[in-house]
Write an enzyme that holds these catalytic residues in place. Structure first.
Site, PDB file in Angstrom:
ATOM      1  N   CYS A 159      -2.084  -2.291   7.608  1.00 21.54           N
ATOM      2  CA  CYS A 159      -2.081  -3.274   6.517  1.00 21.54           C
ATOM      3  C   CYS A 159      -0.832  -4.152   6.506  1.00 21.54           C
ATOM      4  O   CYS A 159      -0.896  -5.328   6.131  1.00 21.54           O
ATOM      5  CB  CYS A 159      -2.272  -2.563   5.191  1.00 21.54           C
ATOM      6  N   ASP A 162       0.788  -1.258   0.000  1.00 24.86           N
ATOM      7  CA  ASP A 162       0.000   0.000   0.000  1.00 24.86           C
ATOM      8  C   ASP A 162       0.810   1.294   0.000  1.00 24.86           C
ATOM      9  O   ASP A 162       0.460   2.244   0.707  1.00 24.86           O
ATOM     10  CB  ASP A 162      -0.952   0.008   1.209  1.00 24.86           C
ATOM     11  N   LYS A 198      -6.775  -4.872  -3.108  1.00 22.76           N
ATOM     12  CA  LYS A 198      -7.423  -5.526  -1.963  1.00 22.76           C
ATOM     13  C   LYS A 198      -8.479  -4.603  -1.352  1.00 22.76           C
ATOM     14  O   LYS A 198      -8.220  -3.416  -1.151  1.00 22.76           O
ATOM     15  CB  LYS A 198      -6.376  -5.935  -0.930  1.00 22.76           C
TER      16      LYS A 198
HETATM   17  N1  TIU Z   1      -2.477   0.538   4.151  1.00 17.40           N
HETATM   18  C1  TIU Z   1      -2.980   0.788   5.348  1.00 17.40           C
HETATM   19  O1  TIU Z   1      -2.328   0.604   6.352  1.00 17.40           O
HETATM   20  N2  TIU Z   1      -4.258   1.303   5.410  1.00 17.40           N
HETATM   21  C2  TIU Z   1      -4.741   2.061   6.423  1.00 17.40           C
HETATM   22  O2  TIU Z   1      -5.895   2.420   6.479  1.00 17.40           O
HETATM   23  N3  TIU Z   1      -3.815   2.407   7.331  1.00 17.40           N
HETATM   24  C3  TIU Z   1      -4.021   3.107   8.446  1.00 17.40           C
HETATM   25  O3  TIU Z   1      -3.124   3.195   9.249  1.00 17.40           O
HETATM   26  N4  TIU Z   1      -5.180   3.676   8.612  1.00 17.40           N
END
Ligand code: TIU
Length: 230
Positions: free
Chosen positions: A172, A27, A139
């Site tokens: 994530c 991500d 995802k």
């Molecule tokens: N990629 C990921 O960690 N998504 C989130 O929403 N992270 C947060 O820390 N909110």
């Protein structure tokens, strides 16, 4: 043994066969890293996540040079939000008087609709753009295994070991390593190549991974990984 590398790690050295190892870059999307994105709206520390770009790039380059399989993930929904878990919509909804979540998944932000596939903010930052030969997993949830083909794609390549990087450590990145552990993968998180929105979350998340002889897996610094792959 040729093609088998060992690096310093917690709780003990991590050994991985290069041919059956994949790098997961979790991500590294504009929405989590750049001003005006979803993470910024959540109240995340953007400087911390931006600091993980260069070490992730170094790791990505080393893995490309060594021929390691590379998987990038992106969190996001289809434009109708039909695949958005209701919990993600409800708990991130703007409560009356709550100025932090003034926007929610699917709302229009400065980089397009927040966390919606096809929008500029949903895509990976320029520095870490995938090569055409690399796998991109979209995802709908926080983990990379729920409602995605990643398990099948890893199995199809004979992958048993994972080097894991990306953001955020507490969210994530950790969810993915925990999901991977339950599916029998040996995973190592790379300290400098992951970052959280809060320093204590990162420390606690990494400590939990390797606690008690590797509750969920391993934690290693970037330097030994780069040395081993060189
Ligand atoms: N990629 C990921 O960690 N998504 C989130 O929403 N992270 C947060 O820390 N909110």
């Amino acid at each position: 043994q040729p093609g088998v590398l060992t690096i310093e790690a917690k709780p003990y050295p991590f050994t991985f066969p290069l041919k059956s190892t994949a790098l997961l870059v979790i991500d590294m999307q504009r929405d989590f890293i750049l001003p005006g994105g979803f993470g910024d709206i959540q109240g995340g520390n953007l400087e911390a996540v931006q600091a993980s770009i260069a070490p992730t790039k170094a790791l990505l380059q080393a893995c490309r040079n060594a021929g390691v399989h590379i998987f990038h993930t992106r969190e996001g929904q289809v434009p109708s939000l039909a695949d958005c878990p209701s919990s993600k919509l409800i708990r991130q909804a703007a409560a009356p008087g709550n100025s932090q979540h003034f926007k929610v998944i699917g709302d229009k932000g400065e980089m397009g609709r927040l966390l919606v596939r096809g929008e500029y903010g949903h895509d990976i930052v320029d520095e870490l753009q995938p090569l055409p030969s690399e796998v991109v997993i979209d995802k709908p949830g926080k983990g990379s295994f729920w409602n995605t083909p990643i398990l099948h794609k890893l199995k199809a390549q004979g992958i048993t070991h994972l080097l894991v990087s990306g953001v955020t450590t507490e969210c994530c990145f950790s969810t993915t390593i925990r999901e991977a552990n339950d599916r029998g993968f040996e995973a190592v998180g790379i300290v400098e190549s992951t970052a959280g929105y809060n320093p204590s979350f990162k420390t606690a998340s990494l400590d939990m991974l390797s606690w008690s002889q590797g509750l969920f897996g391993f934690v290693a610094n970037l330097g030994p990984v780069l040395d081993a792959l060189a």
